[in-house]
Design an enzyme around this catalytic site. Sequence first.
Site, mmCIF file in Angstrom:
data_model
loop_
_atom_site.group_PDB
_atom_site.id
_atom_site.type_symbol
_atom_site.label_atom_id
_atom_site.label_comp_id
_atom_site.label_asym_id
_atom_site.label_seq_id
_atom_site.Cartn_x
_atom_site.Cartn_y
_atom_site.Cartn_z
ATOM 1 N N LYS A 37 -53.212 63.829 -85.118
ATOM 2 C CA LYS A 37 -52.681 62.879 -86.110
ATOM 3 C C LYS A 37 -53.276 61.484 -85.982
ATOM 4 O O LYS A 37 -53.438 60.801 -86.977
ATOM 5 C CB LYS A 37 -51.152 62.812 -86.015
ATOM 6 C CG LYS A 37 -50.648 62.214 -84.723
ATOM 7 C CD LYS A 37 -49.136 62.371 -84.577
ATOM 8 C CE LYS A 37 -48.671 61.706 -83.302
ATOM 9 N NZ LYS A 37 -47.372 62.162 -82.855
ATOM 10 N N ARG A 130 -34.991 61.074 -80.278
ATOM 11 C CA ARG A 130 -35.722 61.266 -81.529
ATOM 12 C C ARG A 130 -35.293 62.642 -82.013
ATOM 13 O O ARG A 130 -34.098 62.851 -82.206
ATOM 14 C CB ARG A 130 -37.241 61.101 -81.347
ATOM 15 C CG ARG A 130 -37.904 60.681 -82.668
ATOM 16 C CD ARG A 130 -39.390 60.440 -82.552
ATOM 17 N NE ARG A 130 -40.151 61.690 -82.432
ATOM 18 C CZ ARG A 130 -41.481 61.736 -82.374
ATOM 19 N NH1 ARG A 130 -42.183 60.620 -82.399
ATOM 20 N NH2 ARG A 130 -42.111 62.884 -82.280
#
Length: 358
Positions: A37, A130
């Site tokens: 990414k 998260r």
Amino acid sequence: MVEYPRVLVNLEKIRDNARILKDKCIKKNISIMGVTKSFCAELNIARAMVAEGVQFLADSRLTNLEKLGAIDIPKVLIRIPMKSNAKKVVEVADISLNSELKTIHVLNNEAEKQGKIHGIILMVELGDLREGILPKNFQKAAKETIDLPHLKLMGIGVNLTCYGGVIPDNTNLGELSDLATQIENKFGVSLEIISGGNSSSLYLLNEKNFPEKINNLRLGEAIILGRETTYGKSIRGTHGDAFILEAEIIEIKEKPSVPIGTIGLDAFGNKPQFQDMGIRKRAILAVGRQDIEHDGIIPLDPRIKVLGASSDHLLLDISDSERDYKLGDIISFQLKYGSLLKVMTSNYVKKDFLGVVD
Ligand SMILES: *Cc1c(COP(=O)(O)O)cnc(C)c1O
């Protein structure tokens, strides 16, 4: 013709980094998901990772995974999928990380339509806050996933050091390892992937009692910048300079170090502070905050100081440099993670590659 600003990516260095990490991981029976990414899944770089034997490619964005379709290796979606996007998830990813049963059911329906078995890695929340299912609800979620006919529970995983800054250790990774054992015993399955986190888990590989069931890591920054991310240490033998940003000087002038006039807010709404250093030699480069973070670039000339940046201008103090820079000269920078992300994402920065991977 060379165009600036550009980033020069040294594929040999990426390969060296990937090989060193592969060697480290293989000793502990750990497979690697090469995370793409940070460089928008540029195929050249992904291929360099694959050439050195990463077993999966992983990305948070479906567009990137689609691009990676050109490489024949299992692909993993590492951001929890959007329910609305299940069709594309099943099309471009072989495996996805998940934490929501509703989405998992939608993926099952979609996999049925496409005649596929889609792999699921269930994420467990172990404190970083998260993504992840709370441990108390985990077994139920695992059972429900196992029972869906068009999915395969490939494994379980955790993400740490991302939001809460929680460091991977033998306690939290031990808990992941225990959860894997419980699920295998209780439901009579064997889990292929126990994914113990990202580049921040690497420091643990040097410890004797690394939780033994952990057999996978998802590595981005470690391969790209040669750093583990718990202590920010560089990994022995790897390169931190596989990516070099080059930008051109469009103005050089001697100017005061403190602005003249009443100081209000800068272009980003912050009140700037200045130290009076007298008249300084300053250079402006044709690159800015649309392409970099000015506190995330390191001039290769150690005597250059980065003063700041606006959207498309980068200001440097070059007074102390031993080099006599001229208008039109190119200045080079090493990149930190945040800047690398922006440089690779920016359409305004040319991407050039050194070396080839076939
Ligand atoms: C970004 C990401 C990674 C890779 O992190 P690095 O620190 O670059 O190794 C791994 N897993 C997940 C879920 C991610 O979002």
